[in-house]
Motif scaffolding. Structure first.
Motif, PDB file in Angstrom:
ATOM      1  N   GLY A 160       0.907  -1.334  -0.035  1.00  0.00           N
ATOM      2  CA  GLY A 160      -0.095  -0.112  -0.005  1.00  0.00           C
ATOM      3  C   GLY A 160       0.771   1.185  -0.185  1.00  0.00           C
ATOM      4  O   GLY A 160       1.633   1.494  -0.972  1.00  0.00           O
ATOM      5  N   TRP A 161       0.672   2.044   0.799  1.00  0.00           N
ATOM      6  CA  TRP A 161       1.496   3.350   1.185  1.00  0.00           C
ATOM      7  C   TRP A 161       2.833   3.099   1.192  1.00  0.00           C
ATOM      8  O   TRP A 161       3.514   3.895   0.903  1.00  0.00           O
ATOM      9  CB  TRP A 161       0.807   4.295   2.465  1.00  0.00           C
ATOM     10  N   ASN A 162       3.406   1.914   1.885  1.00  0.00           N
ATOM     11  CA  ASN A 162       4.545   1.650   2.320  1.00  0.00           C
ATOM     12  C   ASN A 162       5.461   1.053   1.052  1.00  0.00           C
ATOM     13  O   ASN A 162       5.203  -0.072   0.718  1.00  0.00           O
ATOM     14  CB  ASN A 162       4.813   0.793   3.254  1.00  0.00           C
ATOM     15  N   THR A 163       6.160   2.034   0.235  1.00  0.00           N
ATOM     16  CA  THR A 163       6.881   1.574  -0.871  1.00  0.00           C
ATOM     17  C   THR A 163       8.162   1.118  -0.356  1.00  0.00           C
ATOM     18  O   THR A 163       9.177   0.683  -1.328  1.00  0.00           O
ATOM     19  CB  THR A 163       7.213   2.478  -1.890  1.00  0.00           C
ATOM     20  N   GLY A 164       8.618   1.154   0.824  1.00  0.00           N
ATOM     21  CA  GLY A 164      10.011   0.586   1.502  1.00  0.00           C
ATOM     22  C   GLY A 164      10.001  -1.058   1.795  1.00  0.00           C
ATOM     23  O   GLY A 164       9.020  -1.473   1.338  1.00  0.00           O
ATOM     24  N   THR A 165      10.719  -0.927   2.890  1.00  0.00           N
ATOM     25  CA  THR A 165      10.406  -2.359   3.666  1.00  0.00           C
ATOM     26  C   THR A 165       9.795  -2.297   4.864  1.00  0.00           C
ATOM     27  O   THR A 165       9.372  -1.349   5.100  1.00  0.00           O
ATOM     28  CB  THR A 165      11.906  -3.185   3.676  1.00  0.00           C
ATOM     29  N   ALA A 166       9.320  -3.374   5.257  1.00  0.00           N
ATOM     30  CA  ALA A 166       8.656  -3.674   6.493  1.00  0.00           C
ATOM     31  C   ALA A 166       9.233  -4.963   7.229  1.00  0.00           C
ATOM     32  O   ALA A 166       9.829  -5.570   6.874  1.00  0.00           O
ATOM     33  CB  ALA A 166       6.938  -3.738   6.198  1.00  0.00           C
ATOM     34  N   ALA A 167       8.561  -4.971   8.639  1.00  0.00           N
ATOM     35  CA  ALA A 167       8.709  -6.352   9.258  1.00  0.00           C
ATOM     36  C   ALA A 167       7.674  -7.227   9.345  1.00  0.00           C
ATOM     37  O   ALA A 167       6.455  -6.719   9.168  1.00  0.00           O
ATOM     38  CB  ALA A 167       9.372  -5.894  10.688  1.00  0.00           C
ATOM     39  N   ALA A 168       7.794  -8.320   8.854  1.00  0.00           N
ATOM     40  CA  ALA A 168       6.564  -9.435   8.757  1.00  0.00           C
ATOM     41  C   ALA A 168       6.737 -10.203  10.082  1.00  0.00           C
ATOM     42  O   ALA A 168       7.586 -10.680  10.600  1.00  0.00           O
ATOM     43  CB  ALA A 168       6.678 -10.264   7.623  1.00  0.00           C
ATOM     44  N   LEU A 169       5.634 -10.635  10.857  1.00  0.00           N
ATOM     45  CA  LEU A 169       5.453 -11.186  12.111  1.00  0.00           C
ATOM     46  C   LEU A 169       4.684 -12.436  11.754  1.00  0.00           C
ATOM     47  O   LEU A 169       3.497 -12.292  10.866  1.00  0.00           O
ATOM     48  CB  LEU A 169       4.724 -10.475  13.026  1.00  0.00           C
ATOM     49  N   ASP A 170       5.198 -13.708  12.098  1.00  0.00           N
ATOM     50  CA  ASP A 170       4.515 -14.927  11.539  1.00  0.00           C
ATOM     51  C   ASP A 170       3.330 -15.439  12.452  1.00  0.00           C
ATOM     52  O   ASP A 170       2.842 -16.583  12.223  1.00  0.00           O
ATOM     53  CB  ASP A 170       5.578 -15.935  11.719  1.00  0.00           C
ATOM     54  N   GLY A 171       3.004 -14.517  13.299  1.00  0.00           N
ATOM     55  CA  GLY A 171       1.721 -14.866  14.322  1.00  0.00           C
ATOM     56  C   GLY A 171       2.186 -15.967  15.495  1.00  0.00           C
ATOM     57  O   GLY A 171       0.923 -16.435  15.865  1.00  0.00           O
ATOM     58  N   THR A 172       3.377 -16.572  15.494  1.00  0.00           N
ATOM     59  CA  THR A 172       3.551 -17.324  16.665  1.00  0.00           C
ATOM     60  C   THR A 172       3.719 -16.637  17.890  1.00  0.00           C
ATOM     61  O   THR A 172       3.887 -15.311  18.068  1.00  0.00           O
ATOM     62  CB  THR A 172       4.856 -18.237  16.443  1.00  0.00           C
ATOM     63  N   SER A 173       4.223 -17.250  19.165  1.00  0.00           N
ATOM     64  CA  SER A 173       4.549 -16.710  20.400  1.00  0.00           C
ATOM     65  C   SER A 173       5.700 -15.937  20.194  1.00  0.00           C
ATOM     66  O   SER A 173       5.890 -14.985  21.001  1.00  0.00           O
ATOM     67  CB  SER A 173       4.698 -17.578  21.371  1.00  0.00           C
ATOM     68  N   GLY A 174       6.646 -16.114  19.251  1.00  0.00           N
ATOM     69  CA  GLY A 174       7.739 -15.411  19.049  1.00  0.00           C
ATOM     70  C   GLY A 174       7.631 -14.066  18.072  1.00  0.00           C
ATOM     71  O   GLY A 174       8.522 -13.549  17.742  1.00  0.00           O
ATOM     72  N   ALA A 175       6.572 -13.975  17.565  1.00  0.00           N
ATOM     73  CA  ALA A 175       6.330 -12.900  16.819  1.00  0.00           C
ATOM     74  C   ALA A 175       6.218 -11.373  17.445  1.00  0.00           C
ATOM     75  O   ALA A 175       4.978 -11.135  17.817  1.00  0.00           O
ATOM     76  CB  ALA A 175       5.232 -13.057  16.061  1.00  0.00           C
ATOM     77  N   TYR A 176       7.072 -10.853  18.237  1.00  0.00           N
ATOM     78  CA  TYR A 176       7.128  -9.922  19.019  1.00  0.00           C
ATOM     79  C   TYR A 176       8.227  -8.859  18.953  1.00  0.00           C
ATOM     80  O   TYR A 176       9.285  -9.439  18.281  1.00  0.00           O
ATOM     81  CB  TYR A 176       6.716 -10.192  20.561  1.00  0.00           C
ATOM     82  N   LEU A 177       8.103  -7.609  19.199  1.00  0.00           N
ATOM     83  CA  LEU A 177       8.919  -6.525  19.400  1.00  0.00           C
ATOM     84  C   LEU A 177       9.183  -5.935  20.796  1.00  0.00           C
ATOM     85  O   LEU A 177       7.996  -5.318  21.120  1.00  0.00           O
ATOM     86  CB  LEU A 177       8.882  -5.363  18.208  1.00  0.00           C
ATOM     87  N   ASP A 178      10.013  -6.196  21.497  1.00  0.00           N
ATOM     88  CA  ASP A 178       9.998  -5.838  22.948  1.00  0.00           C
ATOM     89  C   ASP A 178      10.886  -4.377  23.151  1.00  0.00           C
ATOM     90  O   ASP A 178      12.020  -4.552  22.863  1.00  0.00           O
ATOM     91  CB  ASP A 178      10.226  -6.882  23.772  1.00  0.00           C
ATOM     92  N   ALA A 179      10.104  -3.451  23.694  1.00  0.00           N
ATOM     93  CA  ALA A 179      10.947  -2.081  23.794  1.00  0.00           C
ATOM     94  C   ALA A 179      11.267  -2.077  25.278  1.00  0.00           C
ATOM     95  O   ALA A 179      12.108  -1.243  25.703  1.00  0.00           O
ATOM     96  CB  ALA A 179      10.258  -0.911  23.570  1.00  0.00           C
ATOM     97  N   GLN A 180      10.832  -3.297  26.168  1.00  0.00           N
ATOM     98  CA  GLN A 180      11.318  -3.366  27.578  1.00  0.00           C
ATOM     99  C   GLN A 180      11.321  -2.024  28.248  1.00  0.00           C
ATOM    100  O   GLN A 180      12.093  -1.644  29.064  1.00  0.00           O
ATOM    101  CB  GLN A 180      12.919  -3.700  27.614  1.00  0.00           C
ATOM    102  N   GLY A 181      10.043  -1.408  28.178  1.00  0.00           N
ATOM    103  CA  GLY A 181       9.629  -0.232  28.966  1.00  0.00           C
ATOM    104  C   GLY A 181       8.523   0.213  28.731  1.00  0.00           C
ATOM    105  O   GLY A 181       7.913  -0.061  27.497  1.00  0.00           O
ATOM    106  N   SER A 182       8.037   1.269  29.432  1.00  0.00           N
ATOM    107  CA  SER A 182       6.423   1.870  28.916  1.00  0.00           C
ATOM    108  C   SER A 182       7.023   3.100  27.991  1.00  0.00           C
ATOM    109  O   SER A 182       8.043   4.103  28.399  1.00  0.00           O
ATOM    110  CB  SER A 182       5.853   2.392  30.105  1.00  0.00           C
ATOM    111  N   ALA A 183       6.257   3.360  27.277  1.00  0.00           N
ATOM    112  CA  ALA A 183       6.314   4.626  26.321  1.00  0.00           C
ATOM    113  C   ALA A 183       5.226   5.771  26.916  1.00  0.00           C
ATOM    114  O   ALA A 183       5.501   6.940  26.561  1.00  0.00           O
ATOM    115  CB  ALA A 183       6.260   4.252  24.832  1.00  0.00           C
TER     116      ALA A 183
END
Length: 270
Positions: A175-198
């Motif tokens: 769609g709008w994103n003509t660059g690259t992106a991150a794909a998440l496979d839907g498993t329990s390991g599909a996460y990105l952890d910033a290790q803190g509150s934003a």
């Protein structure tokens, strides 16, 4: 903080030219009645009528109406493009305050009428105010990191987020994103952890994400959330029961709340 794919009544007005009378006269009002219409003063803490832009979209501001007539018992207000409402003073002729949050940058006009107990107009007022764009994001992850990355780099002072084994960087955008992106496979390991509150969820906040679904999920899935004491402070994702994107919050006391996100049902792939 964990994220998935997140980047960061009709009124007729007559013109009159009688000296001493207001320029606008409500339809059906006589000149004698018009003489009793007093100005309504409008003041605001964040969005004053001073011809200068003020931050900003997504920020609440208060507006106080103060009628010049001691007979005013109700204020009816209208904000261009944002709907209308009613405010009631604690005592006749007293002030009343409302809160308003503009949803986009631009010029807004606030019109107010004060009414007495019989429903007659006893005061009018208006205010125009400029709203600028909202503040920069408190935290954002574009997810345009190169293939093989182990972290998602944040913008500005945003800390990087550690990627789980179910995350693959460098995938083509959609769609709008003509660059690259991150794909998440839907498993329990599909996460990105910033290790803190934003975010401080005790205050007003907004959260957003761009997500591409190659197929309709068979279960509810979270896109972005922030941990709380006993449950996520908030979570934005797909609600399988509602077949829609949903936003959920967990108050410190009380039952968790959930709202379907504007836009309705998530589109299905053909």
């Amino acid at each position: 903080m964990r994220t998935g794919s997140v980047t960061a009544a009709l009124t007729v007005v007559l013109a009159v030219g009688v000296a001493g009378l207001p320029v606008e006269l409500p339809f059906g009002a006589t000149a004698a009645a018009a003489a009793d219409i007093e100005p309504v003063t409008i003041t605001s803490d964040r969005y004053p009528d001073d011809e200068r832009p003020h931050e900003g979209a997504g920020e609440y501001g208060s507006f106080t109406f103060d009628a010049g007539s001691a007979e005013a018992v109700r204020y009816q207000y209208d904000i261009t493009g944002q709907g209308r409402g009613t405010a009631t003073p604690s005592v006749p002729g007293g002030p009343a305050t409302i809160r308003f949050m503009p949803d986009s940058a631009g010029l807004y006009r606030l019109s107010v009428k004060a009414y007495d107990r019989a429903g007659y107009t006893v005061g009018t007022g208006s205010s125009s105010f400029w709203v600028s764009s909202g503040r920069a994001p408190q935290a954002a992850w574009p997810l345009g990191d190169p293939e093989g990355s182990e972290h998602a780099e944040g913008t500005g002072a945003t800390p990087s987020a550690t990627a789980g084994p179910g995350v693959t960087f460098g995938r083509p955008g959609h769609g709008w994103n003509t660059g690259t992106a991150a794909a998440l496979d839907g498993t329990s390991g599909a996460y990105l952890d910033a290790q803190g509150s934003a975010l401080d969820t005790r205050k007003a906040f907004a959260v957003g994400a761009w997500v591409y679904l190659p197929e309709r999920p068979s279960r509810s899935m979270t896109v972005v959330s922030q941990d709380g004491r006993d449950a996520p402070g908030f979570a934005l994702g797909y609600d399988d029961d509602a077949d829609a994107w949903a936003f959920r919050v967990s108050p410190a006391r009380g039952t968790p709340l959930s709202w379907a996100v504007s836009g309705g049902a998530a589109p299905r792939q053909s």
